[in-house]
Write an enzyme that holds these catalytic residues in place. Structure first.
Site, PDB file in Angstrom:
ATOM      1  N   THR A  78       0.832  -1.206   0.000  1.00  0.00           N
ATOM      2  CA  THR A  78       0.000   0.000   0.000  1.00  0.00           C
ATOM      3  C   THR A  78       0.863   1.252   0.000  1.00  0.00           C
ATOM      4  O   THR A  78       0.895   1.973  -0.977  1.00  0.00           O
ATOM      5  CB  THR A  78      -0.984   0.099   1.170  1.00  0.00           C
ATOM      6  OG1 THR A  78      -1.895  -0.987   1.105  1.00  0.00           O
ATOM      7  CG2 THR A  78      -1.786   1.401   1.118  1.00  0.00           C
ATOM      8  N   TRP A 120       0.895  -9.858   3.704  1.00  0.00           N
ATOM      9  CA  TRP A 120       0.328  -9.266   2.472  1.00  0.00           C
ATOM     10  C   TRP A 120       0.956  -9.933   1.243  1.00  0.00           C
ATOM     11  O   TRP A 120       0.283 -10.164   0.259  1.00  0.00           O
ATOM     12  CB  TRP A 120       0.594  -7.766   2.446  1.00  0.00           C
ATOM     13  CG  TRP A 120      -0.501  -6.911   2.995  1.00  0.00           C
ATOM     14  CD1 TRP A 120      -1.232  -5.987   2.300  1.00  0.00           C
ATOM     15  CD2 TRP A 120      -1.004  -6.867   4.338  1.00  0.00           C
ATOM     16  NE1 TRP A 120      -2.155  -5.388   3.133  1.00  0.00           N
ATOM     17  CE2 TRP A 120      -2.037  -5.911   4.384  1.00  0.00           C
ATOM     18  CE3 TRP A 120      -0.685  -7.573   5.513  1.00  0.00           C
ATOM     19  CZ2 TRP A 120      -2.741  -5.623   5.550  1.00  0.00           C
ATOM     20  CZ3 TRP A 120      -1.392  -7.292   6.676  1.00  0.00           C
ATOM     21  CH2 TRP A 120      -2.401  -6.333   6.680  1.00  0.00           C
ATOM     22  N   ASN A 165      -3.673 -11.465   3.322  1.00  0.00           N
ATOM     23  CA  ASN A 165      -4.577 -10.325   3.365  1.00  0.00           C
ATOM     24  C   ASN A 165      -5.450 -10.215   2.117  1.00  0.00           C
ATOM     25  O   ASN A 165      -4.932 -10.088   1.003  1.00  0.00           O
ATOM     26  CB  ASN A 165      -3.781  -9.021   3.515  1.00  0.00           C
ATOM     27  CG  ASN A 165      -4.705  -7.830   3.710  1.00  0.00           C
ATOM     28  OD1 ASN A 165      -5.488  -7.802   4.661  1.00  0.00           O
ATOM     29  ND2 ASN A 165      -4.655  -6.877   2.810  1.00  0.00           N
ATOM     30  N   GLU A 166      -6.732 -10.218   2.321  1.00  0.00           N
ATOM     31  CA  GLU A 166      -7.716  -9.903   1.272  1.00  0.00           C
ATOM     32  C   GLU A 166      -7.478 -10.722   0.005  1.00  0.00           C
ATOM     33  O   GLU A 166      -7.576 -10.207  -1.108  1.00  0.00           O
ATOM     34  CB  GLU A 166      -7.711  -8.402   0.988  1.00  0.00           C
ATOM     35  CG  GLU A 166      -8.178  -7.618   2.209  1.00  0.00           C
ATOM     36  CD  GLU A 166      -8.076  -6.114   2.065  1.00  0.00           C
ATOM     37  OE1 GLU A 166      -7.520  -5.632   1.073  1.00  0.00           O
ATOM     38  OE2 GLU A 166      -8.571  -5.412   2.969  1.00  0.00           O
ATOM     39  N   GLU A 250     -10.005  -5.777   9.862  1.00  0.00           N
ATOM     40  CA  GLU A 250      -9.464  -4.503   9.355  1.00  0.00           C
ATOM     41  C   GLU A 250     -10.625  -3.601   8.982  1.00  0.00           C
ATOM     42  O   GLU A 250     -11.588  -4.028   8.320  1.00  0.00           O
ATOM     43  CB  GLU A 250      -8.544  -4.674   8.137  1.00  0.00           C
ATOM     44  CG  GLU A 250      -7.904  -3.321   7.740  1.00  0.00           C
ATOM     45  CD  GLU A 250      -7.179  -3.308   6.406  1.00  0.00           C
ATOM     46  OE1 GLU A 250      -6.418  -4.242   6.118  1.00  0.00           O
ATOM     47  OE2 GLU A 250      -7.390  -2.339   5.646  1.00  0.00           O
TER      48      GLU A 250
HETATM   49  C1  147 Z   1      -7.066  -2.451   2.454  1.00  0.00           C
HETATM   50  C2  147 Z   1      -5.727  -3.088   2.816  1.00  0.00           C
HETATM   51  O1  147 Z   1      -5.887  -4.285   3.509  1.00  0.00           O
HETATM   52  C3  147 Z   1      -4.830  -2.178   3.591  1.00  0.00           C
HETATM   53  O2  147 Z   1      -3.521  -2.731   3.606  1.00  0.00           O
HETATM   54  C4  147 Z   1      -4.811  -0.801   2.992  1.00  0.00           C
HETATM   55  O3  147 Z   1      -4.287  -0.904   1.696  1.00  0.00           O
HETATM   56  C5  147 Z   1      -6.229  -0.293   2.923  1.00  0.00           C
HETATM   57  C6  147 Z   1      -6.310   1.100   2.344  1.00  0.00           C
HETATM   58  O4  147 Z   1      -7.646   1.521   2.284  1.00  0.00           O
HETATM   59  O5  147 Z   1      -6.986  -1.119   2.071  1.00  0.00           O
HETATM   60  O6  147 Z   1      -7.574  -3.112   1.317  1.00  0.00           O
HETATM   61  C7  147 Z   1      -8.843  -2.898   0.883  1.00  0.00           C
HETATM   62  C8  147 Z   1      -9.123  -3.195  -0.428  1.00  0.00           C
HETATM   63  C9  147 Z   1     -10.395  -3.074  -0.932  1.00  0.00           C
HETATM   64  C10 147 Z   1     -11.420  -2.668  -0.114  1.00  0.00           C
HETATM   65  C11 147 Z   1     -11.154  -2.377   1.202  1.00  0.00           C
HETATM   66  C12 147 Z   1      -9.853  -2.493   1.698  1.00  0.00           C
HETATM   67  N1  147 Z   1     -12.723  -2.545  -0.611  1.00  0.00           N
HETATM   68  O7  147 Z   1     -12.885  -2.540  -1.846  1.00  0.00           O
HETATM   69  O8  147 Z   1     -13.688  -2.488   0.154  1.00  0.00           O
END
Ligand code: 147
Length: 659
Positions: A78, A120, A165-166, A250
């Site tokens: 990020t 990540w 992560n995600e 998160e």
């Molecule tokens: C999140 C990440 O997990 C964090 O590391 C940081 O990058 C954060 C910044 O806003 O975002 O990732 C996301 C990606 C997509 C969404 C939400 C958080 N989304 O689309 O809802």
């Protein structure tokens, strides 16, 4: 006084019943990830200690109950790349980066703080080796258990560990992870799945008993929405019926000032709406250069290590309204949770022995005063309680986290709009009084010859966006240099930046300057000096790039963010199925000048970029290459880039002012 005599209009009756049911509270935390804490470690004392006090010290500020950290993977996550502890199967260095230090600092202030960790990305060897590599491998499980070994060497006990992560989940991998934790004596670590969205993980959990057994906690991201008002934070009935703790593992991504009101909602509503018993804010502290995405998104801000300036604002105090009055292991009291008719919410918690309770109410949506009459039963103490309040509609710090008298059960309180209130039998609260020095630009000249660091160090203020730039002995000259040390493509997270680059400096005040650096290519590929770096998003590092290739070709080009699709790949979008943010955003590039120079490879060369007004001058080994207009970049940082994944070296980086 807050206590008002009962009037005609009936107040909301809230009964805090110690005998009522309620889930176990697991704590409020914050997340250091994506390079979000990079600049904090470079802060001078005493400011650095005071910042850590505002985050972690009980009775001082946010008093966080959980610290979640990224397990670095040398890949952009990020706002930078965090270093990995194990770059090859035979490598192990338990001291890289700043997360160990941060966890130690947190524990030193609050030995009871819980620690949570998540990757990540990861070094390439730990990945699946596919075109779009994953970490759902056995080597990655070894990699994570090695990280836990490092944690043990630092005398840090990790409480929670997630998957990736995600990136959604591989159930079989979680089963193997769970077994590996037991085999390595980490059976008490709680496995979190799957740090993604929409509760999609419930399907695989329902379908697979092995997966269900391997998962201790279901953690979901942005359960109150994303970059919105965070009004409602539901979970499916199936989640609440699982018999496992549910965490908002998160959320946040909002600035420390304007984000305080949504944060106040998102601290209580995940429990009220969805039975979630922990919330984690990204980020812990906005301690990255504001050239990078999500500027100022943290519980507080600290992006000027040279001045020592920081901001401890309303998000710290919104958090304190829960954390300074509770502890992990307390119980929610389900008889006292819900919404106020005129806007706002409330939630109550009690200590396991029922000697203490706290009621947190927020009225951030209310447009008129809200009346609340509270009573106490079920073995909870029936005595006066302290009231604390924060006026989130005020920018006056004297109106944040103030002790506002006492009330007693049976009283009716008038809650003013835009506030957070806590009523509590507990004591020991406090409001830190350390004051930040004034902000200041990073003054020129800036110079770093990298001689004053230990091998492996990240130099002061230098911030890796992708890959890893470390101090190491120079090749072909005496002394120490800065070397890009990553040799293979890591398993990336969002995959936007897939080339090593690092930046340093002041976005706004660095305008007219000459930047220079000595560079040595390792026989192939290219290296870059960047100037007037004024943004980073997707695969673009916005600024002027001077690239020298090992074959002698050079190019001066402008890379910018115009034409970027700045929308994120939201998980509800079918195009994102499987992996969040998989869209590519090609950078817009424009060649300003190019040519060929007779430069022997494996020798040292000096690259220079001079900026004066809208003119840029590029030179190589003292000879001018080009002088052209700079299209868009009026000011910005300097940077260094390397072709993926070469080991170029740099020395004597300097930025001097010009008139
Ligand atoms: C999140 C990440 O997990 C964090 O590391 C940081 O990058 C954060 C910044 O806003 O975002 O990732 C996301 C990606 C997509 C969404 C939400 C958080 N989304 O689309 O809802």
């Amino acid at each position: 006084s807050l206590a008002t005599p009962a009037r005609a209009a009936a107040p909301r009756q809230v009964t805090i019943d110690g005998a009522a049911g309620g889930r176990v509270f697991d704590g409020v935390g914050a997340l250091s990830a994506g390079g979000s804490s990079r600049l904090l470690i470079d802060y001078p004392e005493p400011q650095r200690s005071r910042i850590l006090d505002y985050l972690f010290k009980p009775g001082y500020g946010a008093a966080l109950q959980i610290l979640k950290v990224e397990i670095g993977g040398d890949t952009n996550s990020t706002d930078g790349a965090e270093p990995s502890h194990m770059r090859t199967p035979s490598d192990l260095d338990c001291d890289r980066g700043y997360e160990w230090w941060l966890m130690e600092q947190a524990k030193a202030r609050n030995p009871r703080i819980k620690l949570s960790a998540l990757q990540w990305g990861a070094p390439g060897w730990a990945g699946s080796g596919e075109a779009r590599p994953t970490v759902w491998t056995t080597p990655d499980i070894d990699y994570l258990t090695s990280w836990l070994g490092c944690a043990a060497r630092h005398h840090l006990h990790i409480d929670y560990l997630g998957g990736w992560n995600e990136a959604y989940s591989d159930p079989g991998w979680y089963v193997r992870l769970h077994q590996a934790l037991r085999d390595h004596g980490h059976g008490d670590i709680k496995v979190v799945a799957d740090d993604s969205f929409n509760w999609d993980v419930l399907g695989p959990i329902a379908a697979d008993a092995g997966f269900r057994d391997a998962v201790d906690v279901v953690g979901q991201h942005y359960v109150c929405g994303y970059l919105s008002d965070y009004l409602r934070c539901p979970s499916p009935a199936a989640a609440q019926a699982l018999g496992k703790p549910l965490h908002a593992s998160e959320q946040g991504s909002l600035p420390y000032d304007s984000g305080a009101a949504p944060l106040a909602r998102a601290l209580s509503r995940p429990y009220i709406d969805g039975g979630m018993t922990s919330t984690i804010n990204w980020s812990l502290i906005a301690s990255w250069y504001d050239t990078m995405p999500f500027q100022a998104s943290g519980l507080m801000g600290a992006d000027e290590p040279w001045s020592g300036a920081y901001v401890a604002g309303p998000s710290i105090w919104a958090t304190a309204h829960t954390t300074q009055f509770t502890a992990p292991g307390w119980h929610y009291v389900d008889s006292a949770k819900g919404y106020l008719n005129g806007g706002g919410s409330y939630v109550a918690l009690r200590s396991p022995d029922s000697r203490d309770y706290s009621l947190v109410a927020e009225t951030v949506d209310a447009t008129a005063p809200q009346r609340l009459r509270f009573s106490v039963t079920g073995g909870l103490p029936d005595r006066p309680v302290a009231v604390w309040s924060t006026d989130l509609s005020s920018t006056d710090s004297r109106r944040w986290f103030v002790r506002a008298g006492s009330v007693r059960p049976g009283d009716t309180l008038t809650l003013r709009p835009g506030h957070v209130y806590t009523l509590s039998t507990t004591t020991g609260q406090g409001k830190g009084r350390a004051v930040s020095p004034p902000p200041a630009p990073l003054r020129l000249p800036y110079r770093d010859g990298f001689q004053s660091y230990a091998d492996g160090a990240t130099p002061r203020y230098i911030s890796d966006l992708d890959g890893a730039f470390e101090v190491s002995p120079c090749t072909g000259r005496a002394g120490r240099c800065l070397r890009q040390v990553i040799g293979t493509q890591p398993v990336w997270w969002n995959g936007w930046l897939r080339r090593p680059v690092t930046v340093v400096g002041d976005l706004k005040s660095w305008r007219d300057y000459e930047a220079g650096v000595d560079v040595r290519l390792d026989g192939d590929g290219w290296a870059e000096l960047l100037g007037r770096v004024d943004g980073q998003w997707a695969d673009a590092v916005s600024g002027i790039h001077l690239r020298l290739s090992a074959d002698g070709d050079w190019q001066l080009y402008d890379e910018n963010l115009r034409g970027q699709d700045s929308t994120l790949c939201v998980p509800s979008d079918p195009a994102c199925a499987g992996v969040a943010r998989q869209r590519t955003h090609p950078a817009q590039r424009r060649t300003l000048a190019a040519g060929h120079a007779a430069v022997p490879a494996r020798k040292w060369h000096r690259l220079r970029l001079g900026f004066s007004g809208d003119q840029v001058t590029a030179s190589l080994d003292g000879a001018r290459l080009a002088r052209v207009g700079t299209p868009v970049h009026a000011s910005g940082q300097v940077g260094l880039g390397v072709s993926p994944w070469r080991h170029a070296e740099f020395d004597d980086l300097s930025v001097t002012p010009v008139r």
